[in-house]
Scaffold this motif. Structure first.
Motif, PDB file in Angstrom:
ATOM      1  N   SER A 156      16.333  -6.816 -10.480  1.00 30.89           N
ATOM      2  CA  SER A 156      15.861  -7.579 -11.633  1.00 30.89           C
ATOM      3  C   SER A 156      14.335  -7.629 -11.711  1.00 30.89           C
ATOM      4  N   HIS A 157      13.652  -7.081 -10.721  1.00 30.89           N
ATOM      5  CA  HIS A 157      12.191  -6.972 -10.784  1.00 30.89           C
ATOM      6  C   HIS A 157      11.828  -5.601 -11.355  1.00 30.89           C
ATOM      7  N   ALA A 158      11.888  -5.507 -12.688  1.00 31.35           N
ATOM      8  CA  ALA A 158      11.704  -4.208 -13.352  1.00 31.35           C
ATOM      9  C   ALA A 158      10.425  -3.522 -12.910  1.00 31.35           C
ATOM     10  N   PHE A 159       9.371  -4.281 -12.695  1.00 28.91           N
ATOM     11  CA  PHE A 159       8.115  -3.679 -12.263  1.00 28.91           C
ATOM     12  C   PHE A 159       8.074  -3.492 -10.748  1.00 28.91           C
ATOM     13  N   TRP A 160       8.291  -4.567 -10.030  1.00 30.01           N
ATOM     14  CA  TRP A 160       8.082  -4.494  -8.584  1.00 30.01           C
ATOM     15  C   TRP A 160       9.020  -3.517  -7.889  1.00 30.01           C
ATOM     16  N   LYS A 161      10.197  -3.272  -8.495  1.00 29.47           N
ATOM     17  CA  LYS A 161      11.114  -2.332  -7.829  1.00 29.47           C
ATOM     18  C   LYS A 161      10.571  -0.901  -7.868  1.00 29.47           C
ATOM     19  N   ASN A 172      -7.007 -10.652  -6.526  1.00 28.51           N
ATOM     20  CA  ASN A 172      -6.982 -12.069  -6.838  1.00 28.51           C
ATOM     21  C   ASN A 172      -7.401 -12.299  -8.298  1.00 28.51           C
ATOM     22  N   PHE A 173      -7.232 -13.517  -8.744  1.00 31.46           N
ATOM     23  CA  PHE A 173      -7.667 -13.950 -10.082  1.00 31.46           C
ATOM     24  C   PHE A 173      -7.025 -13.140 -11.205  1.00 31.46           C
ATOM     25  N   LEU A 174      -5.762 -12.779 -11.012  1.00 27.65           N
ATOM     26  CA  LEU A 174      -4.992 -12.165 -12.094  1.00 27.65           C
ATOM     27  C   LEU A 174      -4.713 -13.258 -13.127  1.00 27.65           C
ATOM     28  N   CYS A 175      -5.119 -13.007 -14.335  1.00 24.44           N
ATOM     29  CA  CYS A 175      -4.948 -14.033 -15.365  1.00 24.44           C
ATOM     30  C   CYS A 175      -4.788 -13.397 -16.740  1.00 24.44           C
ATOM     31  N   VAL A 176      -3.786 -13.867 -17.478  1.00 23.87           N
ATOM     32  CA  VAL A 176      -3.547 -13.415 -18.847  1.00 23.87           C
ATOM     33  C   VAL A 176      -3.584 -14.648 -19.752  1.00 23.87           C
ATOM     34  N   HIS A 177      -4.325 -14.559 -20.814  1.00 24.91           N
ATOM     35  CA  HIS A 177      -4.428 -15.617 -21.823  1.00 24.91           C
ATOM     36  C   HIS A 177      -3.030 -16.115 -22.191  1.00 24.91           C
ATOM     37  N   LEU A 232      -0.866 -14.366 -24.672  1.00 23.43           N
ATOM     38  CA  LEU A 232      -0.439 -12.980 -24.419  1.00 23.43           C
ATOM     39  C   LEU A 232       0.579 -12.876 -23.279  1.00 23.43           C
ATOM     40  N   ARG A 233       1.168 -14.005 -22.944  1.00 27.69           N
ATOM     41  CA  ARG A 233       2.108 -14.032 -21.821  1.00 27.69           C
ATOM     42  C   ARG A 233       3.441 -13.355 -22.168  1.00 27.69           C
ATOM     43  N   SER A 234       4.129 -12.952 -21.105  1.00 25.17           N
ATOM     44  CA  SER A 234       5.480 -12.368 -21.176  1.00 25.17           C
ATOM     45  C   SER A 234       5.556 -11.107 -22.021  1.00 25.17           C
ATOM     46  N   LYS A 235       4.435 -10.379 -22.103  1.00 27.37           N
ATOM     47  CA  LYS A 235       4.426  -9.101 -22.823  1.00 27.37           C
ATOM     48  C   LYS A 235       4.239  -7.939 -21.869  1.00 27.37           C
ATOM     49  N   ARG A 236       4.494  -8.179 -20.591  1.00 24.30           N
ATOM     50  CA  ARG A 236       4.380  -7.152 -19.558  1.00 24.30           C
ATOM     51  C   ARG A 236       2.945  -6.615 -19.431  1.00 24.30           C
ATOM     52  N   LEU A 237       2.002  -7.487 -19.663  1.00 22.43           N
ATOM     53  CA  LEU A 237       0.605  -7.098 -19.484  1.00 22.43           C
ATOM     54  C   LEU A 237       0.211  -7.138 -17.999  1.00 22.43           C
ATOM     55  N   ALA A 238       0.808  -8.058 -17.250  1.00 21.94           N
ATOM     56  CA  ALA A 238       0.466  -8.187 -15.825  1.00 21.94           C
ATOM     57  C   ALA A 238       0.698  -6.870 -15.070  1.00 21.94           C
ATOM     58  N   PRO A 239       1.868  -6.224 -15.251  1.00 24.67           N
ATOM     59  CA  PRO A 239       2.056  -4.934 -14.565  1.00 24.67           C
ATOM     60  C   PRO A 239       0.997  -3.892 -14.942  1.00 24.67           C
TER      61      PRO A 239
HETATM   62  S1  MYA Z   1      -1.880 -14.863  -8.078  1.00 24.44           S
HETATM   63  C1  MYA Z   1      -2.380 -15.815  -9.481  1.00 24.44           C
HETATM   64  C2  MYA Z   1      -1.723 -15.343 -10.713  1.00 24.44           C
HETATM   65  N1  MYA Z   1      -2.234 -16.009 -11.883  1.00 24.44           N
HETATM   66  C3  MYA Z   1      -1.659 -17.074 -12.465  1.00 24.44           C
HETATM   67  O1  MYA Z   1      -0.651 -17.552 -12.026  1.00 24.44           O
HETATM   68  C4  MYA Z   1      -2.410 -17.633 -13.664  1.00 24.44           C
HETATM   69  C5  MYA Z   1      -1.490 -18.123 -14.755  1.00 24.44           C
HETATM   70  N2  MYA Z   1      -0.541 -17.097 -15.128  1.00 24.44           N
HETATM   71  C6  MYA Z   1      -0.848 -15.949 -15.778  1.00 24.44           C
HETATM   72  O2  MYA Z   1      -1.998 -15.683 -16.115  1.00 24.44           O
HETATM   73  C7  MYA Z   1       0.298 -15.003 -16.068  1.00 24.44           C
HETATM   74  O3  MYA Z   1       1.499 -15.712 -16.004  1.00 24.44           O
HETATM   75  C8  MYA Z   1       0.354 -13.805 -15.080  1.00 24.44           C
HETATM   76  C9  MYA Z   1       1.621 -12.982 -15.335  1.00 24.44           C
HETATM   77  C10 MYA Z   1      -0.869 -12.903 -15.302  1.00 24.44           C
HETATM   78  C11 MYA Z   1       0.380 -14.265 -13.636  1.00 24.44           C
HETATM   79  N3  MYA Z   1       1.560 -11.479  -9.009  1.00 24.44           N
HETATM   80  O4  MYA Z   1       2.855  -9.746 -18.060  1.00 24.44           O
HETATM   81  P1  MYA Z   1       4.177 -10.304 -17.691  1.00 24.44           P
HETATM   82  C12 MYA Z   1       5.137  -9.984 -12.372  1.00 24.44           C
HETATM   83  C13 MYA Z   1       2.267 -10.331  -9.071  1.00 24.44           C
HETATM   84  O5  MYA Z   1       5.218 -10.272 -18.744  1.00 24.44           O
HETATM   85  P2  MYA Z   1       2.954 -12.910 -17.568  1.00 24.44           P
HETATM   86  C14 MYA Z   1      -3.016 -13.577  -8.033  1.00 24.44           C
HETATM   87  O6  MYA Z   1      -3.993 -13.583  -8.714  1.00 24.44           O
HETATM   88  C15 MYA Z   1       6.513 -10.517 -12.647  1.00 24.44           C
HETATM   89  O7  MYA Z   1       7.217 -10.677 -11.417  1.00 24.44           O
HETATM   90  N4  MYA Z   1       3.188 -10.072  -9.995  1.00 24.44           N
HETATM   91  O8  MYA Z   1       4.028 -11.797 -17.106  1.00 24.44           O
HETATM   92  C16 MYA Z   1      -2.701 -12.383  -7.118  1.00 24.44           C
HETATM   93  C17 MYA Z   1       7.066  -9.466 -13.550  1.00 24.44           C
HETATM   94  O9  MYA Z   1       7.421  -8.302 -12.803  1.00 24.44           O
HETATM   95  P3  MYA Z   1       8.967  -8.055 -12.367  1.00 24.44           P
HETATM   96  C18 MYA Z   1       3.379 -11.004 -10.930  1.00 24.44           C
HETATM   97  O10 MYA Z   1       3.501 -14.218 -17.161  1.00 24.44           O
HETATM   98  C19 MYA Z   1      -2.211 -11.259  -7.997  1.00 24.44           C
HETATM   99  C20 MYA Z   1       5.873  -9.098 -14.407  1.00 24.44           C
HETATM  100  O11 MYA Z   1       4.716  -9.430 -13.605  1.00 24.44           O
HETATM  101  C21 MYA Z   1       2.682 -12.206 -10.941  1.00 24.44           C
HETATM  102  O12 MYA Z   1       2.569 -12.731 -18.964  1.00 24.44           O
HETATM  103  C22 MYA Z   1      -1.676 -10.102  -7.218  1.00 24.44           C
HETATM  104  C23 MYA Z   1       5.816  -9.896 -15.682  1.00 24.44           C
HETATM  105  O13 MYA Z   1       4.675  -9.505 -16.391  1.00 24.44           O
HETATM  106  C24 MYA Z   1       1.747 -12.434  -9.926  1.00 24.44           C
HETATM  107  N5  MYA Z   1       1.035 -13.555  -9.846  1.00 24.44           N
HETATM  108  O14 MYA Z   1       1.681 -12.602 -16.659  1.00 24.44           O
HETATM  109  C25 MYA Z   1      -1.167  -9.012  -8.125  1.00 24.44           C
HETATM  110  N6  MYA Z   1       3.071 -12.934 -12.008  1.00 24.44           N
HETATM  111  O15 MYA Z   1       9.740  -7.878 -13.630  1.00 24.44           O
HETATM  112  C26 MYA Z   1      -0.539  -7.859  -7.366  1.00 24.44           C
HETATM  113  C27 MYA Z   1       4.014 -12.208 -12.627  1.00 24.44           C
HETATM  114  O16 MYA Z   1       8.960  -6.829 -11.498  1.00 24.44           O
HETATM  115  C28 MYA Z   1      -1.585  -6.971  -6.756  1.00 24.44           C
HETATM  116  N7  MYA Z   1       4.212 -11.051 -11.994  1.00 24.44           N
HETATM  117  O17 MYA Z   1       9.401  -9.266 -11.585  1.00 24.44           O
HETATM  118  C29 MYA Z   1      -0.959  -5.779  -6.085  1.00 24.44           C
HETATM  119  C30 MYA Z   1      -2.003  -4.897  -5.376  1.00 24.44           C
HETATM  120  C31 MYA Z   1      -2.695  -3.967  -6.388  1.00 24.44           C
HETATM  121  C32 MYA Z   1      -3.824  -3.143  -5.747  1.00 24.44           C
HETATM  122  C33 MYA Z   1      -3.289  -2.028  -4.833  1.00 24.44           C
HETATM  123  C34 MYA Z   1      -4.442  -1.222  -4.230  1.00 24.44           C
HETATM  124  C35 MYA Z   1      -3.971  -0.297  -3.199  1.00 24.44           C
END
Ligand code: MYA
Length: 430
Positions: free
Chosen positions: A28-33, A165-170, A173-180
């Motif tokens: 069920s983790h379409a992206f993370w899988k 760190n500091f992943l943030c979407v306005h 614009l939430r739930s539009k799969r912008l985070a992946p």
């Molecule tokens: S953690 C802090 C995260 N920020 C917040 O919580 C602030 C408030 N929330 C938001 O801004 C949004 O809700 C965010 C999601 C941006 C969090 N880490 O775009 P979507 C997956 C990883 O429709 P939205 C921090 O900053 C979610 O399971 N994945 O969702 C560390 C689903 O995938 P899947 C997350 O709510 C960040 C998909 O995204 C997170 O509009 C580390 C949904 O996307 C999360 N915090 O936006 C990031 N939240 O279907 C990973 C949701 O598979 C870094 N998702 O379950 C990985 C390393 C990359 C570098 C590698 C280098 C080698």
């Protein structure tokens, strides 16, 4: 009082085993899988079968030199220039309005511009790892993700990672799969720099934590915390009794305790390195890293980090060290208070950890942390926070910390590791 459970990190980890009640399965983790991360299934097959190491080899020739499509009409990729105060302010503003909130949406982290400047410009920082998304027409910043380089040791292996760190979407614009899309873009930018592993912490459960910590809070101004709805009034208590419970002396106790000075850097770094050597996972500090994080030469408008040492009065030897940093939270829509000032316990170390007599560590840490509480109170903090990492379980209960409802999960990208007890001390508290 909130019941404080005896800490048991391995219990917390097994609580995350597949089948746990609030866990989505991998499918069920379409992206993370699709990503190179440890899967729930691998963990389920038994921790002992997990061998630490990278998950996949990255062929740098096959890494695209350009960002992928953003897939959001009317928006574009930008690289932020955080040496420009205006752009730093824009990141501040985005996070101020849209970053992490508690479950009831009562509080939201308020990382100050000074804090962001500190956290995002750590030694070796790269502009390209400060990734933004702007609305093409208005130019308004709509999303952000960042990485900084970090040397991370997991057991015997030292990895050159990026700390994301500091992943943030306005909010609009939430739930539009912008985070992946943002995650894929920071990944690409790390690969381009030859960095193939990342560490990150998230409050929610994803595939698959390598460690999990719990937040603990110690009230410094109980009445204010009660007023804003952060601290409950236990049925068995009264307001007056709560205030007394959290009262602290005016002055610190430990002889030789003082603010850290430039002349202490070498000895504190040496002590801290030895102390962290006892952990399964820790950041590996160069002198430059250490100075940046714990003894910054730049003195910002708002002080971010406080560091103290204990100098043995006779020998003049530095025997102990502790630090905490300032991270405020906005109190959302409250009449009287608009902000909670929280001190977060950061790094500490003590020579007592190396004594043959292991029973000395607990009382020493309790003495040091009690002084840290007193100093934080003097500096007008409302609450003192700590995670269940390092040797913290030795003092949390005695120093009247209460378990919060949040957990912090630690994750590795493109690295498989047998789960660890206790995380690393990180600066973000997502
Ligand atoms: S953690 C802090 C995260 N920020 C917040 O919580 C602030 C408030 N929330 C938001 O801004 C949004 O809700 C965010 C999601 C941006 C969090 N880490 O775009 P979507 C997956 C990883 O429709 P939205 C921090 O900053 C979610 O399971 N994945 O969702 C560390 C689903 O995938 P899947 C997350 O709510 C960040 C998909 O995204 C997170 O509009 C580390 C949904 O996307 C999360 N915090 O936006 C990031 N939240 O279907 C990973 C949701 O598979 C870094 N998702 O379950 C990985 C390393 C990359 C570098 C590698 C280098 C080698």
């Amino acid at each position: 009082e909130q019941m404080m459970r005896k800490l048991n990190v391995s219990e917390m980890l097994t609580g995350l085993a597949p089948g746990g009640k609030n866990q989505k399965d991998m499918a069920s983790h379409a992206f993370w899988k699709t990503q190179p991360v440890l899967s729930f299934d691998e963990l389920a097959k038994g921790q002992d079968k997990i061998v630490d190491g990278p998950i996949k080899e990255i062929d740098m020739d096959r890494v695209s030199k350009d960002p992928g499509p953003l897939g959001a009409e009317g928006f574009e990729w930008v690289t932020m220039d955080l040496t420009d105060e205006k752009q730093l302010e824009e990141v501040f503003e985005l996070l101020y309005n849209h970053y992490v909130e508690d479950q009831e949406a009562m509080f939201r982290f308020r990382y100050s511009p000074s804090f962001l400047n500190w956290a995002l410009k750590a030694p070796g920082w790269k502009k390209e790892w400060h990734v933004g998304v702007r609305a093409s027409k208005s130019g308004k910043l709509a999303a952000f993700i960042s990485g900084i380089p970090v040397q991370l040791r997991i057991r015997q292996n030292v990895l050159s990672c990026s700390e994301v760190n500091f992943l943030c979407v306005h909010k609009k614009l939430r739930s539009k799969r912008l985070a992946p899309v943002l995650i894929k873009e920071i990944t690409r930018r790390c690969y381009v720099e030859g960095v193939f592993q990342a560490v990150y912490t998230v409050g929610s459960l994803l595939p698959t934590p390598i460690s999990t910590c719990r937040y603990f809070h110690r009230a410094l101004d109980w009445e204010k915390l009660y007023d804003v709805g952060f601290s409950p009034l236990p049925h068995s208590s009264t307001k007056k009794r709560q205030v007394v419970r959290y009262a602290l002396p005016q002055d610190t106790f430990t002889p030789g305790l003082r603010v850290m000075e430039a002349k202490d850097v070498e000895s504190v770094l040496d002590l801290l390195k030895r102390y962290l050597g006892r952990m399964d996972m820790a950041q590996v500090f160069s002198k430059e890293d250490f100075e940046h994080w714990m003894f910054p030469s730049e003195k910002p408008k708002e002080q971010v980090v406080w560091s103290y040492v204990v100098e043995e009065p006779k020998s003049k030897k530095i025997t102990d060290f502790f630090s905490f940093y300032n991270l405020e939270s906005t109190v959302i829509g409250h009449k009287k208070h608009d902000v909670i000032k929280a001190a977060y316990l950061f790094y500490y170390a003590t020579e007592v950890a190396f004594e043959d007599d292991k029973t000395l560590l607990k009382p020493r840490l309790n003495a040091l942390i009690k002084d840290a509480l007193i100093l934080a109170k003097q500096a007008k903090f409302d609450v003192f926070n700590a995670l269940t990492l390092l040797d913290n379980p030795l003092f949390l209960e005695d120093q009247r910390f209460g378990a919060g409802d949040g957990s912090l999960h630690y994750y590795m990208y493109n690295y498989r590791a047998k789960p660890l007890a206790g995380g690393i001390n990180v600066r973000n508290q997502s």
